[in-house]
Motif scaffolding. Structure first.
Motif, mmCIF file in Angstrom:
data_model
loop_
_atom_site.group_PDB
_atom_site.id
_atom_site.type_symbol
_atom_site.label_atom_id
_atom_site.label_comp_id
_atom_site.label_asym_id
_atom_site.label_seq_id
_atom_site.Cartn_x
_atom_site.Cartn_y
_atom_site.Cartn_z
ATOM 1 N N UNK A 1 0.830 -1.206 0.000
ATOM 2 C CA UNK A 1 0.000 0.000 0.000
ATOM 3 C C UNK A 1 0.865 1.257 0.000
ATOM 4 N N UNK A 2 1.935 1.235 0.776
ATOM 5 C CA UNK A 2 2.818 2.403 0.909
ATOM 6 C C UNK A 2 3.452 2.736 -0.444
ATOM 7 N N UNK A 3 3.916 1.721 -1.145
ATOM 8 C CA UNK A 3 4.557 1.962 -2.439
ATOM 9 C C UNK A 3 3.546 2.430 -3.484
ATOM 10 N N UNK A 4 2.380 1.798 -3.515
ATOM 11 C CA UNK A 4 1.373 2.188 -4.503
ATOM 12 C C UNK A 4 0.929 3.633 -4.277
ATOM 13 N N UNK A 5 0.741 4.020 -3.039
ATOM 14 C CA UNK A 5 0.346 5.398 -2.759
ATOM 15 C C UNK A 5 1.476 6.377 -3.050
ATOM 16 N N UNK A 6 2.715 5.951 -2.849
ATOM 17 C CA UNK A 6 3.851 6.813 -3.185
ATOM 18 C C UNK A 6 3.862 7.116 -4.675
ATOM 19 N N UNK A 7 3.555 6.116 -5.491
ATOM 20 C CA UNK A 7 3.486 6.328 -6.942
ATOM 21 C C UNK A 7 2.411 7.350 -7.266
ATOM 22 N N UNK A 8 1.219 7.153 -6.734
ATOM 23 C CA UNK A 8 0.104 8.048 -7.054
ATOM 24 C C UNK A 8 0.340 9.462 -6.532
ATOM 25 N N UNK A 9 0.902 9.580 -5.352
ATOM 26 C CA UNK A 9 1.143 10.905 -4.772
ATOM 27 C C UNK A 9 2.281 11.636 -5.455
ATOM 28 N N UNK A 10 3.183 10.926 -6.107
ATOM 29 C CA UNK A 10 4.300 11.590 -6.792
ATOM 30 C C UNK A 10 3.807 12.446 -7.951
ATOM 31 N N UNK A 11 2.625 12.149 -8.473
ATOM 32 C CA UNK A 11 2.088 12.930 -9.581
ATOM 33 C C UNK A 11 1.617 14.320 -9.156
ATOM 34 N N UNK A 12 1.604 14.593 -7.845
ATOM 35 C CA UNK A 12 1.269 15.940 -7.379
ATOM 36 C C UNK A 12 2.421 16.901 -7.621
ATOM 37 N N UNK A 13 3.599 16.341 -7.898
ATOM 38 C CA UNK A 13 4.832 17.099 -8.137
ATOM 39 C C UNK A 13 5.350 17.793 -6.879
ATOM 40 N N UNK A 14 4.786 17.470 -5.720
ATOM 41 C CA UNK A 14 5.327 18.001 -4.467
ATOM 42 C C UNK A 14 6.697 17.366 -4.258
ATOM 43 N N UNK A 15 7.672 18.177 -3.940
ATOM 44 C CA UNK A 15 9.057 17.707 -3.840
ATOM 45 C C UNK A 15 9.211 16.529 -2.882
ATOM 46 N N UNK A 16 8.570 16.619 -1.732
ATOM 47 C CA UNK A 16 8.652 15.540 -0.749
ATOM 48 C C UNK A 16 8.065 14.239 -1.292
ATOM 49 N N UNK A 17 6.937 14.345 -1.977
ATOM 50 C CA UNK A 17 6.284 13.150 -2.516
ATOM 51 C C UNK A 17 7.114 12.503 -3.620
ATOM 52 N N UNK A 18 7.713 13.313 -4.465
ATOM 53 C CA UNK A 18 8.556 12.788 -5.540
ATOM 54 C C UNK A 18 9.782 12.093 -4.956
ATOM 55 N N UNK A 19 10.388 12.694 -3.929
ATOM 56 C CA UNK A 19 11.552 12.073 -3.284
ATOM 57 C C UNK A 19 11.158 10.754 -2.621
ATOM 58 N N UNK A 20 10.037 10.737 -1.943
ATOM 59 C CA UNK A 20 9.573 9.517 -1.294
ATOM 60 C C UNK A 20 9.338 8.414 -2.329
ATOM 61 N N UNK A 21 8.758 8.776 -3.464
ATOM 62 C CA UNK A 21 8.535 7.814 -4.542
ATOM 63 C C UNK A 21 9.858 7.236 -5.029
ATOM 64 N N UNK A 22 10.833 8.091 -5.268
ATOM 65 C CA UNK A 22 12.122 7.613 -5.768
ATOM 66 C C UNK A 22 12.822 6.724 -4.746
ATOM 67 N N UNK A 23 12.703 7.071 -3.475
ATOM 68 C CA UNK A 23 13.331 6.264 -2.419
ATOM 69 C C UNK A 23 12.666 4.898 -2.288
ATOM 70 N N UNK A 24 11.346 4.862 -2.360
ATOM 71 C CA UNK A 24 10.612 3.612 -2.137
ATOM 72 C C UNK A 24 10.514 2.728 -3.372
ATOM 73 N N UNK A 25 10.362 3.338 -4.530
ATOM 74 C CA UNK A 25 9.969 2.564 -5.713
ATOM 75 C C UNK A 25 11.027 2.459 -6.798
ATOM 76 N N UNK A 26 12.114 3.168 -6.675
ATOM 77 C CA UNK A 26 13.186 3.120 -7.678
ATOM 78 C C UNK A 26 12.628 3.333 -9.096
#
Length: 65
Positions: free
Chosen positions: A14-39
């Motif tokens: 769930x954490x990884x799937x939500x990181x992917x979806x939230x990265x599309x907000x372009x918020x810097x924190x969300x994009x970084x979290x996506x890259x850290x979790x999902x490569x």
């Protein structure tokens, strides 16, 4: 595939799937979290299967008011 996707969504993935979806907000924190979790894996097929499962499940019961 939908059942498996829905089952994965209810677990720790769930954490990884939500990181992917939230990265599309372009918020810097969300994009970084996506890259850290999902490569940079977008889990496209899995997210489509999850969405399809949720649509089918939503038809089983009417919304309660």
């Amino acid at each position: 595939a939908e059942l498996l996707g829905a089952r994965l969504y209810t677990g720790p993935m769930f954490v990884k799937y939500n990181a992917v979806l939230r990265s599309f907000t372009k918020a810097e924190f969300m994009v970084k979290q996506f890259k850290d979790l999902c490569a940079d894996n977008l889990f496209v097929t899995t997210l489509h299967a999850i969405n399809s499962a949720f649509i089918k499940l939503s038809k089983l019961q009417a919304a309660q008011v």
